[in-house]
Design an enzyme around this catalytic site. Structure first.
Site, PDB file in Angstrom:
ATOM      1  N   LYS A  91      36.861 -28.794  18.564  1.00  0.00           N
ATOM      2  CA  LYS A  91      37.829 -29.847  18.264  1.00  0.00           C
ATOM      3  C   LYS A  91      38.554 -30.224  19.541  1.00  0.00           C
ATOM      4  O   LYS A  91      38.930 -29.357  20.324  1.00  0.00           O
ATOM      5  CB  LYS A  91      38.845 -29.252  17.262  1.00  0.00           C
ATOM      6  CG  LYS A  91      39.888 -30.189  16.765  1.00  0.00           C
ATOM      7  CD  LYS A  91      39.468 -30.809  15.446  1.00  0.00           C
ATOM      8  CE  LYS A  91      40.369 -31.920  14.987  1.00  0.00           C
ATOM      9  NZ  LYS A  91      40.175 -33.167  15.735  1.00  0.00           N
ATOM     10  N   LYS A 115      44.157 -22.934  22.547  1.00  0.00           N
ATOM     11  CA  LYS A 115      45.213 -23.518  21.700  1.00  0.00           C
ATOM     12  C   LYS A 115      44.905 -23.297  20.216  1.00  0.00           C
ATOM     13  O   LYS A 115      45.757 -22.875  19.448  1.00  0.00           O
ATOM     14  CB  LYS A 115      45.300 -25.015  22.008  1.00  0.00           C
ATOM     15  CG  LYS A 115      46.479 -25.706  21.403  1.00  0.00           C
ATOM     16  CD  LYS A 115      46.420 -27.199  21.650  1.00  0.00           C
ATOM     17  CE  LYS A 115      46.341 -27.545  23.131  1.00  0.00           C
ATOM     18  NZ  LYS A 115      46.359 -28.999  23.364  1.00  0.00           N
ATOM     19  N   LYS A 127      36.651 -31.421  24.356  1.00  0.00           N
ATOM     20  CA  LYS A 127      37.426 -32.563  24.848  1.00  0.00           C
ATOM     21  C   LYS A 127      36.475 -33.654  25.282  1.00  0.00           C
ATOM     22  O   LYS A 127      35.312 -33.382  25.604  1.00  0.00           O
ATOM     23  CB  LYS A 127      38.299 -32.146  26.047  1.00  0.00           C
ATOM     24  CG  LYS A 127      39.516 -33.012  26.237  1.00  0.00           C
ATOM     25  CD  LYS A 127      40.621 -32.705  25.241  1.00  0.00           C
ATOM     26  CE  LYS A 127      41.791 -33.633  25.380  1.00  0.00           C
ATOM     27  NZ  LYS A 127      42.936 -33.195  24.570  1.00  0.00           N
ATOM     28  N   THR A 211      52.382 -33.666  17.232  1.00  0.00           N
ATOM     29  CA  THR A 211      52.441 -32.885  18.476  1.00  0.00           C
ATOM     30  C   THR A 211      53.902 -32.724  18.917  1.00  0.00           C
ATOM     31  O   THR A 211      54.345 -31.610  19.235  1.00  0.00           O
ATOM     32  CB  THR A 211      51.597 -33.552  19.576  1.00  0.00           C
ATOM     33  OG1 THR A 211      50.280 -33.740  19.064  1.00  0.00           O
ATOM     34  CG2 THR A 211      51.534 -32.696  20.821  1.00  0.00           C
ATOM     35  N   ASN A 242      53.216 -41.271  22.670  1.00  0.00           N
ATOM     36  CA  ASN A 242      53.235 -40.666  21.338  1.00  0.00           C
ATOM     37  C   ASN A 242      53.994 -39.330  21.345  1.00  0.00           C
ATOM     38  O   ASN A 242      54.944 -39.131  20.593  1.00  0.00           O
ATOM     39  CB  ASN A 242      51.776 -40.466  20.890  1.00  0.00           C
ATOM     40  CG  ASN A 242      51.681 -39.714  19.584  1.00  0.00           C
ATOM     41  OD1 ASN A 242      52.115 -38.572  19.487  1.00  0.00           O
ATOM     42  ND2 ASN A 242      51.147 -40.339  18.562  1.00  0.00           N
ATOM     43  N   SER A 375      45.681 -32.192  12.772  1.00  0.00           N
ATOM     44  CA  SER A 375      44.288 -32.669  12.750  1.00  0.00           C
ATOM     45  C   SER A 375      43.453 -31.787  11.819  1.00  0.00           C
ATOM     46  O   SER A 375      42.583 -32.272  11.088  1.00  0.00           O
ATOM     47  CB  SER A 375      43.683 -32.632  14.158  1.00  0.00           C
ATOM     48  OG  SER A 375      43.967 -33.822  14.842  1.00  0.00           O
TER      49      SER A 375
HETATM   50  P1  NAD Z   1      50.166 -41.588  25.284  1.00  0.00           P
HETATM   51  O1  NAD Z   1      49.098 -42.402  25.871  1.00  0.00           O
HETATM   52  O2  NAD Z   1      50.672 -41.945  23.930  1.00  0.00           O
HETATM   53  O3  NAD Z   1      51.438 -41.580  26.261  1.00  0.00           O
HETATM   54  C1  NAD Z   1      51.356 -41.206  27.590  1.00  0.00           C
HETATM   55  C2  NAD Z   1      52.699 -41.449  28.225  1.00  0.00           C
HETATM   56  O4  NAD Z   1      52.680 -40.960  29.564  1.00  0.00           O
HETATM   57  C3  NAD Z   1      53.070 -42.927  28.318  1.00  0.00           C
HETATM   58  O5  NAD Z   1      54.460 -43.047  28.132  1.00  0.00           O
HETATM   59  C4  NAD Z   1      52.709 -43.272  29.757  1.00  0.00           C
HETATM   60  O6  NAD Z   1      53.429 -44.396  30.235  1.00  0.00           O
HETATM   61  C5  NAD Z   1      53.119 -41.991  30.426  1.00  0.00           C
HETATM   62  N1  NAD Z   1      52.521 -41.804  31.741  1.00  0.00           N
HETATM   63  C6  NAD Z   1      51.288 -42.126  32.180  1.00  0.00           C
HETATM   64  N2  NAD Z   1      51.139 -41.787  33.468  1.00  0.00           N
HETATM   65  C7  NAD Z   1      52.323 -41.227  33.824  1.00  0.00           C
HETATM   66  C8  NAD Z   1      52.810 -40.686  35.046  1.00  0.00           C
HETATM   67  N3  NAD Z   1      52.052 -40.647  36.146  1.00  0.00           N
HETATM   68  N4  NAD Z   1      54.059 -40.170  35.053  1.00  0.00           N
HETATM   69  C9  NAD Z   1      54.831 -40.222  33.926  1.00  0.00           C
HETATM   70  N5  NAD Z   1      54.438 -40.727  32.774  1.00  0.00           N
HETATM   71  C10 NAD Z   1      53.193 -41.222  32.738  1.00  0.00           C
HETATM   72  O7  NAD Z   1      49.647 -40.079  25.342  1.00  0.00           O
HETATM   73  P2  NAD Z   1      50.120 -38.859  24.465  1.00  0.00           P
HETATM   74  O8  NAD Z   1      49.228 -38.761  23.291  1.00  0.00           O
HETATM   75  O9  NAD Z   1      51.591 -38.926  24.258  1.00  0.00           O
HETATM   76  O10 NAD Z   1      49.745 -37.638  25.423  1.00  0.00           O
HETATM   77  C11 NAD Z   1      50.647 -37.159  26.398  1.00  0.00           C
HETATM   78  C12 NAD Z   1      50.249 -35.755  26.805  1.00  0.00           C
HETATM   79  O11 NAD Z   1      50.262 -34.915  25.670  1.00  0.00           O
HETATM   80  C13 NAD Z   1      48.851 -35.623  27.411  1.00  0.00           C
HETATM   81  O12 NAD Z   1      48.868 -34.613  28.392  1.00  0.00           O
HETATM   82  C14 NAD Z   1      48.029 -35.158  26.228  1.00  0.00           C
HETATM   83  O13 NAD Z   1      46.873 -34.458  26.643  1.00  0.00           O
HETATM   84  C15 NAD Z   1      49.024 -34.252  25.557  1.00  0.00           C
HETATM   85  N6  NAD Z   1      48.733 -33.994  24.161  1.00  0.00           N
HETATM   86  C16 NAD Z   1      48.620 -35.010  23.258  1.00  0.00           C
HETATM   87  C17 NAD Z   1      48.360 -34.719  21.941  1.00  0.00           C
HETATM   88  C18 NAD Z   1      48.324 -35.794  20.883  1.00  0.00           C
HETATM   89  O14 NAD Z   1      48.245 -35.451  19.696  1.00  0.00           O
HETATM   90  N7  NAD Z   1      48.414 -37.062  21.238  1.00  0.00           N
HETATM   91  C19 NAD Z   1      48.173 -33.391  21.518  1.00  0.00           C
HETATM   92  C20 NAD Z   1      48.300 -32.372  22.460  1.00  0.00           C
HETATM   93  C21 NAD Z   1      48.574 -32.683  23.772  1.00  0.00           C
END
Ligand code: NAD
Length: 447
Positions: A91, A115, A127, A211, A242, A375
């Site tokens: 996953k 995780k 991934k 998350t 998000n 999920s």
């Molecule tokens: P997203 O695309 O919804 O948001 C990403 C955010 O990061 C945006 O606000 C963007 O503008 C910002 N961003 C991009 N580049 C940046 C930079 N250089 N410096 C600062 N901010 C920056 O993505 P997300 O789903 O919120 O994911 C964010 C992190 O959380 C990632 O590392 C992802 O792997 C991790 N994550 C996400 C989930 C999930 O369910 N979406 C689960 C576990 C981990």
């Protein structure tokens, strides 16, 4: 042997020893493996288990060729990596970003494996990703990209084999296109092939904020241990997507004071506080520029993402990209707690510095596991055809996150180690049990 020349990982030469640079693995994956090597020093595992976890089970690199709106063809590099499936189907999310590469996807798949084990959901880790700047694509190009990617990896995924989900710059809509494309290829309805789908296509209530919510569950469960009084606790959040947004709003609801936020366009700092709700509306109507938004003090300082990390706050929440806290800036971190909602925001070299400074790092494989947990709930609902109320989703999530937080905290005390190592130990216990249950040399009594 490996990266003795790397200043980042050179701080931990003993932990790097088992990894061979000649294997072609990149720095991020090798850095990720260092965490496992450190945990093994505290919690020895059988050599068979170590061998099983050494390399990804399978990796696929594809060219995703689509027709652009102007009629031309363009090729994008895409990847899918399944790391280990000893505990169940693999996953892991799909990321769209211009920095996506095989090394990164391997590291992310590795983290997913651990995780899922930390929180006890019955999955292995995987991934995927495409090297693309989504801001350069139209919506129709994005749809063609998503559907073509699924065509390329369709033989590798499936509800009982490997189940993708959203990650950076992919969302419900993208998951909907992908699920639909898979169904077209397989000529059936397989909602369990992908999670994070729109509700109308078999998504789960509570998945969008899972998350951020899970991270808040962990922090709140540990408040007493961490001597946190919400009303007196300031927070800076890097990344307002998000994960960052939902974490910020839920902490705000719980009485914490959010004083800084940032996104890819930069950040703002207001010691009087920031209400994430109106700030999100502002961001959406101002091309993501946070500066000028409605903070509680009325006045705020415009800061960079790098500045945000060094602010005098109690809790720092990296919720954007990996490798944000490194040996170059770890000395300057002033927060006393780091809640890692991004994957891999802290390097192993930085870990050493943060530990010396007495900063508690609540590690990614625990802190951001809420997404994969819900999920799992979505997949369970898809497989049974029975859908839950949001309260049930949130309650079950809270129970799982709090249990994992307490287990990791107790393991940390028992082994007198940092919290990240404790999380890896917790994961290793479950992975070892599963791998050994398949049979090891001890089981077969071979020399
Ligand atoms: P997203 O695309 O919804 O948001 C990403 C955010 O990061 C945006 O606000 C963007 O503008 C910002 N961003 C991009 N580049 C940046 C930079 N250089 N410096 C600062 N901010 C920056 O993505 P997300 O789903 O919120 O994911 C964010 C992190 O959380 C990632 O590392 C992802 O792997 C991790 N994550 C996400 C989930 C999930 O369910 N979406 C689960 C576990 C981990």
């Amino acid at each position: 042997m490996t990266t003795s020349t790397s200043p980042e990982t050179g701080a931990l030469p003993a932990q790097e020893a088992p990894i061979d640079a000649a294997d072609g693995h990149g720095k991020l994956f090798r850095d990720a493996r260092n965490r496992l090597n450190k945990a093994i020093q505290y919690f020895p595992i059988s050599p068979d288990v170590e061998e099983q976890l050494k390399y990804p089970k399978s990796s696929l690199a594809v060219s995703v060729v689509i027709r652009m709106d102007n009629g031309s063809r363009r090729a994008f590099k895409g990847f899918r990596v399944r790391y280990d499936d000893s505990r169940g189907p693999t996953k892991g999310g799909i990321r769209y970003h211009q920095s996506v590469n095989l090394d990164e996807v391997m590291a992310l798949a590795f983290w997913m494996t651990f995780k899922c084990a930390v929180v006890g959901v019955p999955y292995g880790g995987a991934k995927g990703g495409i090297c693309v700047d989504t801001k350069e694509l139209s919506k129709t190009e994005l749809e063609r990209l998503s559907r073509t990617y699924i065509e390329q990896i369709a033989d590798m995924i499936g509800p009982e084999v490997d189940i993708p989900a959203p990650d950076m710059y992919t969302n419900e809509m993208v998951m909907g296109w992908m699920a639909d494309q898979y169904n077209r290829i397989k000529r059936g309805k397989y909602p369990g092939v992908i999670t994070g789908k729109p509700l109308a296509l078999g998504g789960s209530l509570g998945r969008t904020d899972a998350t951020g919510r899970g991270g808040v569950n962990v922090l709140r469960r540990l408040e007493e241990h961490l001597q946190i009084i919400p009303e007196k606790t300031t927070v800076a959040v890097q990344g307002f997507g998000n994960v960052g947004y939902h974490c910020a709003r839920l902490l705000h609801d719980a009485g914490y004071k959010i004083v800084a936020i940032s996104n890819s366009e930069g950040g703002i700092y207001d010691p009087s506080g920031i209400n994430p709700y109106p700030m999100k509306e502002w961001e959406q109507t101002h091309k993501e520029v946070l500066a000028g938004g409605p903070t509680l003090g009325g006045k705020h300082q415009v800061i960079s993402n790098e500045d945000l990390l060094k602010l005098p706050v109690d809790v720092l929440v990296p919720a954007a990209l990996e490798n944000q806290i490194t040996i170059n800036n770890a000395h300057e971190i002033q927060a006393r707690i780091i809640l890692e909602l991004a994957n891999g925001p802290t390097t192993t070299g930085a870990d050493v510095i943060l530990e010396q400074k007495g900063i508690t790092v609540i590690p990614d494989i625990l802190a951001n596991a809420g997404g994969v947990t819900v999920s799992y709930f979505e997949w369970t609902q898809n497989q049974t055809g029975y859908y839950w109320e949001v309260e049930e989703v949130n309650d079950r999530l809270q129970k799982i996150m709090e249990k994992a937080a307490v287990n990791v905290w107790q393991t940390m005390k028992e082994h007198k180690c940092d919290m990240r190592t404790a999380a890896y130990i917790e994961a290793l216990k479950k992975l070892s049990e599963a791998i050994e249950a398949h049979g090891t040399r001890y089981y077969f009594n071979l020399p």
